[in-house]
Design a protein around this motif. Structure first.
Motif, PDB file in Angstrom:
ATOM      1  N   ALA A 228      -0.279  11.788 -10.725  1.00 14.31           N
ATOM      2  CA  ALA A 228       0.447  11.711  -9.549  1.00 14.31           C
ATOM      3  C   ALA A 228       0.259  10.429  -8.678  1.00 14.31           C
ATOM      4  CB  ALA A 228      -0.104  13.064  -8.658  1.00 14.31           C
ATOM      5  N   SER A 229       0.950   9.978  -7.895  1.00 13.03           N
ATOM      6  CA  SER A 229       0.917   8.866  -6.829  1.00 13.03           C
ATOM      7  C   SER A 229      -0.339   9.087  -5.988  1.00 13.03           C
ATOM      8  CB  SER A 229       1.922   8.376  -6.221  1.00 13.03           C
ATOM      9  OG  SER A 229       2.595   9.443  -5.364  1.00 13.03           O
ATOM     10  N   GLU A 230      -0.857   8.012  -5.337  1.00 12.32           N
ATOM     11  CA  GLU A 230      -1.716   7.869  -4.477  1.00 12.32           C
ATOM     12  C   GLU A 230      -1.304   8.707  -3.064  1.00 12.32           C
ATOM     13  OE1 GLU A 230      -4.089   4.622  -3.298  1.00 12.32           O
ATOM     14  OE2 GLU A 230      -4.184   3.908  -5.745  1.00 12.32           O
ATOM     15  N   PRO A 231      -2.381   9.600  -2.504  1.00 14.42           N
ATOM     16  CA  PRO A 231      -1.622  10.170  -1.027  1.00 14.42           C
ATOM     17  C   PRO A 231      -1.742   8.829  -0.013  1.00 14.42           C
ATOM     18  CG  PRO A 231      -3.478  11.306  -2.146  1.00 14.42           C
ATOM     19  CD  PRO A 231      -3.433  10.001  -2.975  1.00 14.42           C
ATOM     20  N   ASN A 232      -0.514   8.966   0.724  1.00 18.90           N
ATOM     21  CA  ASN A 232      -0.476   7.898   1.730  1.00 18.90           C
ATOM     22  C   ASN A 232      -0.340   6.733   1.167  1.00 18.90           C
ATOM     23  OD1 ASN A 232      -0.541  10.162   3.775  1.00 18.90           O
ATOM     24  ND2 ASN A 232      -2.671   9.813   3.388  1.00 18.90           N
ATOM     25  N   TYR A 233       0.503   6.474  -0.103  1.00 23.80           N
ATOM     26  CA  TYR A 233       0.338   5.177  -0.731  1.00 23.80           C
ATOM     27  C   TYR A 233       1.176   3.877   0.374  1.00 23.80           C
ATOM     28  CZ  TYR A 233       5.047   6.408  -2.661  1.00 23.80           C
ATOM     29  OH  TYR A 233       6.228   6.787  -3.139  1.00 23.80           O
ATOM     30  N   GLN A 234       2.041   4.349   1.146  1.00 25.91           N
ATOM     31  CA  GLN A 234       2.876   3.552   2.165  1.00 25.91           C
ATOM     32  C   GLN A 234       1.924   2.733   2.950  1.00 25.91           C
ATOM     33  OE1 GLN A 234       6.363   2.857   1.917  1.00 25.91           O
ATOM     34  NE2 GLN A 234       5.717   1.086   3.388  1.00 25.91           N
ATOM     35  N   SER A 235       0.963   3.465   3.376  1.00 19.84           N
ATOM     36  CA  SER A 235      -0.184   2.708   4.492  1.00 19.84           C
ATOM     37  C   SER A 235      -0.732   1.639   3.736  1.00 19.84           C
ATOM     38  CB  SER A 235      -0.948   3.805   5.000  1.00 19.84           C
ATOM     39  OG  SER A 235      -1.586   4.266   3.986  1.00 19.84           O
ATOM     40  N   LYS A 236      -0.929   1.688   2.399  1.00 21.01           N
ATOM     41  CA  LYS A 236      -1.714   0.714   1.597  1.00 21.01           C
ATOM     42  C   LYS A 236      -0.987  -0.333   0.811  1.00 21.01           C
ATOM     43  CE  LYS A 236      -4.328   4.719   0.100  1.00 21.01           C
ATOM     44  NZ  LYS A 236      -4.842   5.806  -1.107  1.00 21.01           N
ATOM     45  N   ILE A 237       0.137  -0.382   1.401  1.00 25.32           N
ATOM     46  CA  ILE A 237       1.199  -1.741   0.851  1.00 25.32           C
ATOM     47  C   ILE A 237       0.742  -2.928   1.621  1.00 25.32           C
ATOM     48  CG2 ILE A 237       3.403  -2.418   0.526  1.00 25.32           C
ATOM     49  CD1 ILE A 237       2.565  -0.181  -1.405  1.00 25.32           C
ATOM     50  N   ASN A 238       0.633  -4.080   0.991  1.00 27.24           N
ATOM     51  CA  ASN A 238      -0.051  -5.292   1.589  1.00 27.24           C
ATOM     52  C   ASN A 238       1.220  -6.127   1.557  1.00 27.24           C
ATOM     53  OD1 ASN A 238      -1.138  -7.625   2.634  1.00 27.24           O
ATOM     54  ND2 ASN A 238      -2.975  -7.273   1.242  1.00 27.24           N
ATOM     55  N   PHE A 239       2.023  -6.482   2.774  1.00 27.71           N
ATOM     56  CA  PHE A 239       2.906  -7.299   2.864  1.00 27.71           C
ATOM     57  C   PHE A 239       2.646  -8.814   2.748  1.00 27.71           C
ATOM     58  CE2 PHE A 239       4.459  -3.532   5.262  1.00 27.71           C
ATOM     59  CZ  PHE A 239       5.308  -3.024   4.208  1.00 27.71           C
ATOM     60  N   ASN A 240       1.208  -9.015   2.988  1.00 30.55           N
ATOM     61  CA  ASN A 240       0.947 -10.555   2.914  1.00 30.55           C
ATOM     62  C   ASN A 240       1.134 -10.968   1.339  1.00 30.55           C
ATOM     63  OD1 ASN A 240       0.282 -10.675   5.451  1.00 30.55           O
ATOM     64  ND2 ASN A 240      -1.809  -9.623   5.184  1.00 30.55           N
ATOM     65  N   LYS A 241       1.146 -10.109   0.469  1.00 27.14           N
ATOM     66  CA  LYS A 241       1.219 -10.579  -1.038  1.00 27.14           C
ATOM     67  C   LYS A 241       2.647 -10.689  -1.539  1.00 27.14           C
ATOM     68  CE  LYS A 241      -3.011  -8.150  -2.301  1.00 27.14           C
ATOM     69  NZ  LYS A 241      -3.721  -6.858  -3.051  1.00 27.14           N
ATOM     70  N   THR A 242       3.588 -10.703  -0.704  1.00 29.71           N
ATOM     71  CA  THR A 242       4.943 -10.619  -1.245  1.00 29.71           C
ATOM     72  C   THR A 242       5.637 -12.201  -1.180  1.00 29.71           C
ATOM     73  OG1 THR A 242       6.126  -9.970   1.012  1.00 29.71           O
ATOM     74  CG2 THR A 242       5.616  -8.124  -0.608  1.00 29.71           C
ATOM     75  N   PHE A 243       6.331 -12.388  -1.965  1.00 27.84           N
ATOM     76  CA  PHE A 243       7.286 -13.632  -1.567  1.00 27.84           C
ATOM     77  C   PHE A 243       8.168 -13.650  -0.425  1.00 27.84           C
ATOM     78  CE2 PHE A 243       7.076 -15.930  -5.879  1.00 27.84           C
ATOM     79  CZ  PHE A 243       5.573 -15.931  -6.053  1.00 27.84           C
ATOM     80  N   ALA A 244       8.995 -12.521  -0.393  1.00 24.49           N
ATOM     81  CA  ALA A 244      10.328 -12.967   0.291  1.00 24.49           C
ATOM     82  C   ALA A 244      10.415 -11.550   1.519  1.00 24.49           C
ATOM     83  CB  ALA A 244      11.628 -12.666  -0.554  1.00 24.49           C
TER      84      ALA A 244
END
Length: 394
Positions: A228-244
């Protein structure tokens, strides 16, 4: 390179590449006659133009000097950029990329521009350092097999693709495809940061950024990676790591053919007949890179769809330059940015001359579209790394 003067815009780029490979001098005349090229006169180049069906003119040194003088005028939004060296090109693609056809591979082949095919093994072994320019094939860097599960999980090609990906991940020392693809995305990130040029289309655009943002977070459901995916994975997304992209919401339902809120495919309400995007105009003398990337014989380009068709303006970072935009809903179709010492361009949609390319559809025959403005944008990206770097004022 204007609409009136050139009968094969796409093969013209191949001529310029051929000239650079041959050690000849060349200039890109930005915003002059549709972004014309000025190449040192040579019998071999003239012969190639005739063979490939590319329109050209032979002019005197005096005429050449007059054109360059005219372009240099401060009152003209034009510039002559010296092209120095043909960039070495890599296309990131699986050995068997069926059931899709890759627009970039097709147009490079049509234009007779040489390239090497690389995939995960080469990327992880730092083979990208051999190349100046990298194209990302229609690809999923999140380990969710293109989100094709809902419609194609029983299709033989999908089952085989999943087996092949799992076998490759295991061979390369990873327990999951998502971890292996994430490692590949980080290697590509490092390639760009170190000075490489990256170009991505369709789902390679948003899935690449999602993979970077979700580094160390399990966003894959059980049918993709066995747990299964991690619970509440949306809150763990780090937008500082993206390009665009920023502030996007991931799509949780694994049967939905969509990764996140970045893509506009399901949100747009635009009829095919009026689906066009506009190329923005930049200062040729001061903003040479975006000007090179938007050279065309028309500023209005036919829209086309893909798994990732276009980019929601609310998810595009403020540091990103929008090169092409659909004015109806402000969606970004063609965007560009800088990361470290390198640059990247994301182009929404799958095939500029096939409005809604579906799995199993026949590939586009570019002999029928030699003046395609949409395909020409791809070739701008192939050639701009050849340009002499302009010294920045300090």
């Amino acid at each position: 390179m204007s609409d009136e003067n050139q009968k094969n815009h796409l093969k013209a780029y191949g001529i310029v590449y051929y000239a650079l490979e041959s050690g000849l001098k060349a200039k890109w005349l930005l915003n002059y006659d549709g972004g014309a090229f000025l190449i040192e006169n040579n019998e071999a180049v003239e012969k190639e133009c005739k063979i490939r069906g590319v329109s050209y003119q032979i002019i005197s040194d005096a005429k050449s000097a007059l054109i360059l003088e005219e372009i240099s005028s401060p009152s003209k939004n034009q510039e002559a950029v010296t092209l120095e060296k043909a960039p070495k090109i890599a296309v990131y693609s699986p050995k068997d990329k069926m059931p899709w056809d890759d627009a970039v591979t097709m147009v490079l082949t049509y234009a007779e521009i040489p390239f090497d095919v690389v995939y995960d093994e080469e990327v992880l072994n730092d083979k990208l350092l051999l190349y100046e320019w990298l194209h990302l094939h229609h690809e999923d860097f999140t380990g969710q097999y293109g989100r094709f599960y809902g419609a194609f999980r029983t299709a033989p090609w999908y089952i085989q693709q999943k087996k092949d990906a799992e076998a490759l991940a295991k061979k390369l020392g990873y327990s999951k495809v998502s971890k292996e693809k994430g490692a590949v995305a980080k290697k590509i990130r490092d390639y760009v940061v170190g000075g490489g040029f990256m170009f991505a289309m369709c789902s390679a655009t948003d899935s690449f950024d999602i993979a970077l943002a979700a580094d160390g977070v399990d966003i894959c459901e059980g049918m993709f990676d066995g747990d299964a995916s991690e619970p509440n994975y949306q809150s763990k997304i780090n937008f500082n790591k993206t390009f665009a992209f920023k502030d996007f919401e991931l799509i949780r339902n694994p049967t939905t053919y969509e990764f996140s809120s970045i893509d506009m495919t399901r949100k747009r309400r635009i009829r095919k007949e009026v689906d066009y995007f506009v190329l923005k105009e930049f200062s040729a003398k001061w903003d040479q890179v975006p000007t090179m990337l938007t050279q065309n014989h028309t500023m209005l380009v036919k829209g086309f769809m893909g798994q990732t068709t276009s980019f929601d303006p609310n998810t595009i970072k403020s540091t990103i330059i929008v090169l092409g935009e659909n004015k109806t809903n402000r969606e970004g179709r063609y965007i560009h940015g800088t990361k470290g010492k390198g640059m990247f361009t994301f182009y929404g949609g799958h095939d500029p001359e096939d409005y809604q390319h579906r799995v199993g559809d026949p590939k586009t025959e570019l002999d029928l579209h030699p003046t395609s403005p949409g395909y020409r944008l791809i070739l701008n990206n192939v050639l701009f790394p050849a340009a002499k770097k302009k010294k920045q004022k300090t």
